[in-house]
Design a protein around this motif. Structure first.
Motif, mmCIF file in Angstrom:
data_model
loop_
_atom_site.group_PDB
_atom_site.id
_atom_site.type_symbol
_atom_site.label_atom_id
_atom_site.label_comp_id
_atom_site.label_asym_id
_atom_site.label_seq_id
_atom_site.Cartn_x
_atom_site.Cartn_y
_atom_site.Cartn_z
ATOM 1 N N ALA A 115 12.212 56.508 43.090
ATOM 2 C CA ALA A 115 12.280 57.965 43.252
ATOM 3 C C ALA A 115 13.551 58.372 43.984
ATOM 4 O O ALA A 115 14.175 59.395 43.649
ATOM 5 C CB ALA A 115 11.050 58.467 44.003
ATOM 6 N N LEU A 168 16.671 58.181 41.623
ATOM 7 C CA LEU A 168 16.647 59.306 40.684
ATOM 8 C C LEU A 168 16.975 60.622 41.382
ATOM 9 O O LEU A 168 17.707 61.466 40.836
ATOM 10 C CB LEU A 168 15.273 59.398 40.018
ATOM 11 N N SER A 169 16.452 60.800 42.590
ATOM 12 C CA SER A 169 16.686 62.049 43.314
ATOM 13 C C SER A 169 18.144 62.190 43.745
ATOM 14 O O SER A 169 18.670 63.307 43.773
ATOM 15 C CB SER A 169 15.771 62.132 44.538
ATOM 16 N N ALA A 182 14.975 65.851 45.053
ATOM 17 C CA ALA A 182 16.288 66.267 44.542
ATOM 18 C C ALA A 182 16.625 67.684 44.966
ATOM 19 O O ALA A 182 17.798 68.014 45.202
ATOM 20 C CB ALA A 182 16.315 66.157 43.018
ATOM 21 N N ALA A 226 10.879 62.331 42.832
ATOM 22 C CA ALA A 226 12.305 62.513 42.557
ATOM 23 C C ALA A 226 12.653 63.980 42.365
ATOM 24 O O ALA A 226 13.650 64.472 42.923
ATOM 25 C CB ALA A 226 12.703 61.703 41.329
#
Length: 227
Positions: free
Chosen positions: A33, A36-37, A107, A103
């Motif tokens: 996560a 991706l973030s 983000a 994520a």
């Protein structure tokens, strides 16, 4: 003393191997996560910084939604709600759902941290880079982002720690991470205090390790930047 030797320690000896199994799931979910973030957060920050037409307003709505609603609701909507509307999402693995939601949520916060760090770079750096004939991509990757990284590391590390702690919500959809193992064991043996104090210790240890990693990264980046 009798409680410690006769109750707590024997129970801890039985529980710790289970929590260690959950630990690897927590680390896997959190790491995936976080990566991706970071990628998504950087893209969102650049869109906001340059105010890219057509995407800037959508980015603001995205950040507002994910910062303004609880992660638990986002997780339930993704895992239980969207499969009702989208047939392809039926059978989505629990780990994938948690990773995606963590994520997307993180983000939104990381994008604000990166955007603030980019905005903190002196305007003269932009003008000098363009004056030397650099493209916007070269300017960002070679000049702006390396300087912004120094300011962005602390809040990004905090976001990583938040991801680790928020991953405990995975127990609500049946993921057997640290919290999932703790909840199941506490319900089985009716030892809530002993179970959750040990689970808290695992999260605390992760926080201490991450804090030390943060200090080393900050020191390394600062040293490289001074050179």
């Amino acid at each position: 003393m009798a409680y410690l030797t006769e109750t707590f320690l024997p129970y801890a000896k039985m529980l710790i191997p289970l929590l260690l199994e959950g630990l690897w799931i927590t680390i896997y979910v959190s790491a995936a996560a976080f990566v991706l973030s970071i990628v998504l957060g950087a893209v969102l920050a650049i869109i906001q910084h340059f105010k890219i037409r057509g995407l800037h307003q959508l980015t603001k709505v995205y950040v507002s939604y994910f910062r303004g609603t609880p992660l638990l609701i986002q997780l339930f909507l993704f895992y239980y709600g969207l499969p009702i509307i989208f047939e392809a999402m039926k059978g989505c693995p629990k780990h994938v759902a948690l990773i995606v939601c963590l994520a997307l949520n993180s983000a939104a916060y990381i994008s604000e941290s990166i955007r603030g760090a980019i905005d903190s770079v002196d305007q003269g750096q932009y003008e000098a880079s363009l004056a030397f004939g650099m493209t916007h991509f070269q300017m960002m990757t070679r000049i702006i982002l390396p300087q912004a990284a120094v300011a962005a590391i602390p809040p990004i590390t905090n976001s990583c720690m938040d991801i680790i702690k928020m991953s405990s919500l995975g127990m609500t959809i049946g993921i057997q991470d640290i919290m999932g193992e703790a909840q199941l064991t506490a319900a089985t043996y009716y030892k809530t205090f002993e179970t959750y104090i040990l689970a808290a210790a695992f999260y605390w240890i992760l926080a201490v390790i991450l804090g030390r990693v943060q200090k080393k990264i900050e020191k390394r980046i600062s040293t490289a930047y001074q050179k």
